[in-house]
Design a protein around this motif. Sequence first.
Motif, PDB file in Angstrom:
ATOM      1  N   GLU A   1      -3.813  -9.741   6.073  1.00 46.77           N
ATOM      2  CA  GLU A   1      -2.800  -9.691   5.014  1.00 46.77           C
ATOM      3  C   GLU A   1      -2.833  -8.347   4.293  1.00 46.77           C
ATOM      4  O   GLU A   1      -1.793  -7.788   3.929  1.00 46.77           O
ATOM      5  CB  GLU A   1      -3.045 -10.819   4.008  1.00 46.77           C
TER       6      GLU A   1
ATOM      7  N   LYS B   1      -0.196  -4.457   4.831  1.00 46.10           N
ATOM      8  CA  LYS B   1       0.469  -3.874   3.662  1.00 46.10           C
ATOM      9  C   LYS B   1       0.033  -2.437   3.386  1.00 46.10           C
ATOM     10  O   LYS B   1       0.689  -1.730   2.617  1.00 46.10           O
ATOM     11  CB  LYS B   1       0.192  -4.729   2.421  1.00 46.10           C
TER      12      LYS B   1
ATOM     13  N   ASN C   1      -8.891  -7.571   6.292  1.00 44.34           N
ATOM     14  CA  ASN C   1      -8.116  -8.798   6.154  1.00 44.34           C
ATOM     15  C   ASN C   1      -6.692  -8.520   6.641  1.00 44.34           C
ATOM     16  O   ASN C   1      -6.050  -7.586   6.166  1.00 44.34           O
ATOM     17  CB  ASN C   1      -8.111  -9.205   4.673  1.00 44.34           C
TER      18      ASN C   1
END
Length: 618
Positions: free
Chosen positions: A248, A252, A246
Motif C-alpha cells: 500500500e 503511493k 508495504n
Amino acid sequence: MSMDKLIPDCPYPGCFFCVMKEGNPNKRRTSIMKFFRELPSQDDDGQVLPISGLWNTAMAHPNDPEFIELGIFECMAALIWKGLKNRRWLAHDQNIYIPYYAAHIIGSYTMNMEDFAETAVNAGVIPPLVELLRGRLTWVEQRVAVRALGHLATYASTFPAVASHGEILELCIQLAMSSLEIVYSHFYQYADRRLSYHCDLLTRGMGGVEMESRKAEEWASQLQCWSLQLINCFAFKPEFISTICNPEFLVKLPGMWGGLVNENSPAGIGLLRTICHHKFGRGPVSSCPGVVEALCNIARSSDDWQYMAIDCLLWLLQDPNTCHKVIEKAAPALLDLAEISTLGDHKKLGDSILNVLQECIQSHATGRHSISNRIKEDVEEILHSRERFKWEKSMPKEDLHIKQAAALVVKLEGNSLFSAGNISGAASKYSEALALCPVRSKKERVVLYSNRAQCYLLLQQPLNAISDATRALCLHNPVNRHAKSLWRRAQAYDMLGLAKESLLDAILFINECSQSTDPDLSSRQNKVPDYAERLVKKQMRAAWLFREAAIKHGGIDCEADVGDGYGQGTDDSEWETASESDVGNDGRKEISNNDDEWNNDEGIADKIDKHSTREMKR
C-alpha cells in the motif's frame, strides 16, 4: 549583582534577554545554565518570548556550541513534556507556541553536528518528540518533530537510539501517506476554522488567508517529505526493509513528489532508490507494476529525479531475481536514454544502460523467463547505431556528405507530406531519414526525432511521441534542453493523463523560451506563450498537492474542473503546438556543424507546427 539591578527597566528580573547582555563571560554562562534549568518549572507569563528568541538563534547559528553545553536540550525536552502533560498551562498566555519552538530548536541544533545530536539524545529529547510525532498536539508540531527525529536518524551514533523506538517507522509511514489529507482537512479546507497560532506560525503575522493557504501547502509538502527522509534512514538497514515495503505504501511512493513548493526534495523517488539499492527491496518493488511504470516515466523526465529513477531500473535489471519482472517495461524507457553521454555525476550513462540490457538478454537466452524479440531487436538497433558511429569515423568526407544529402532529401519529402496532411507518410519519411542520417549529425537527428514525435502526436500515439521526444532531448546539447521536444512531450503526457510529468515539461519549455536568443523572441522575452500558460494552469490544477484530499472531503467534485478548488479559472482551450516563432531553437539552427547542405531547411519546422495547430483545431 543581580540582573534586575543591572537592567533596572526590565520587568522580569533574571530574564533571558537580560542574561544575554551580561558582560562577564563566566557570569553569563552561569546565568544561562540557570535559566535553562529553571524555565520548565516556571509558570510566568511571557515565556514564549525567550523561546522564540532561542528559535531565531538556533536558526541563525545552528553550529554554535554555547547553548548545547549549557543544557538547552534538557530544557526543550522538559518544555515539550510540560505542554503534553499540562493542558491548562499550554492554553495559558501564549504557551501554545512553546512545544513547536522547542522541537524546532532541537531540530536546528542537530541539523549539522553529530556531537550535538549525541548530546540531544543523552538529554532525553527522543521520547517527547515521539509523542509529538504521534499527533498528541497538532500537525504543526508533528512537522517539527519529524524534522528533528530525521536529523537524529542521519548519524550513525544516534540512529540506534531513534530506531529503538519501534513505533517511529510505522508512524512515519502512516504520516507520509496521510499528511496531505491531514493538513487539508484540519487547516486548508475551512479558512474560518483555522487555529490562530497555526496562522501566526505559517505567516509570522505578515499575510492573510491566501498566504496562509500557500504556506500550508508548503508545510504539508515538508511534513510528507521529512517523513520520507526519516523512513529513508531506516531503509539503509535490511531489518527494516520488509516493514517499509508495504504494498500500500510502495504504490503511493512515486506520487509523493513534494509538489512545486518543495521541488528539491528527493521525496518518494529518493526513498525508492534506497529501497532498490538493497536486494531485499528490489523484489517487492518489481512486484508492483505501477511503481515500475512510474519509474520509467520519471527516468524519461528532465528533472533532478531522473538519475534516481534510472538507478532504480538498472539495479532491478541487474538482479537476476527481478530482471524478468521488469524488463518489458524498463527496457523501452532505458533505450530512449541510450544516447545520453553524461547526466550529472553519471558518466557514459548510455553505455552503462546498453551494457546492462545486453547482460539481461544474455542471461535470459534460455530458460522460462525469456525476453521478447521486440526488446532484443530494439537493443540490436542501438548497438548497430554505435557500430555505424565507429564506421563513420573512418568514412571519407565525400561519402559522409552523400549520406547527409540523401537524409536531407528524404527529410524534405517528409516535410512536404506533412504539409499536405499525410501525417503517417511523413512519419515514415522521418524514419527513413533517421536510417540514412549519419549518427554523428546529432543536431539533425534531434530535429528528425522531434518532427516524428509531432507526427505521433497527431496520429494519437502518445507513447511513441514520448519516446521520440525523449531521444531528441538526450541527443540535444545541453541534454534535456530542446524546447520543442519538451513541449511535444508535455502534450503527449497530457494525452495520457500524466499531469505531473506534463507540468514539469511545460515549465521547462517556458524556461527555455525565456532564455532563447532567437530574434523572433527578442520582443517578448518576458512573455509566456498563451498555449503554454494554459497547459501549465491545467496541469497545476490536476497535479495540485491537495487534489485527492479535496476530492475525498468534498472540496472539489472529481468530475468537475479541479480549478474550482484551486482558485484558478477553467481551461476550455484546445491544446496546441508551438510554432517556430513562438518557440525558437535556442538561437541555433538544428543542423550538424559545418554542413551547409542542412541550412536550406530553414522555416520547415515552422510550417510543421502551424499545420499541426490547424489539425488540432479542426
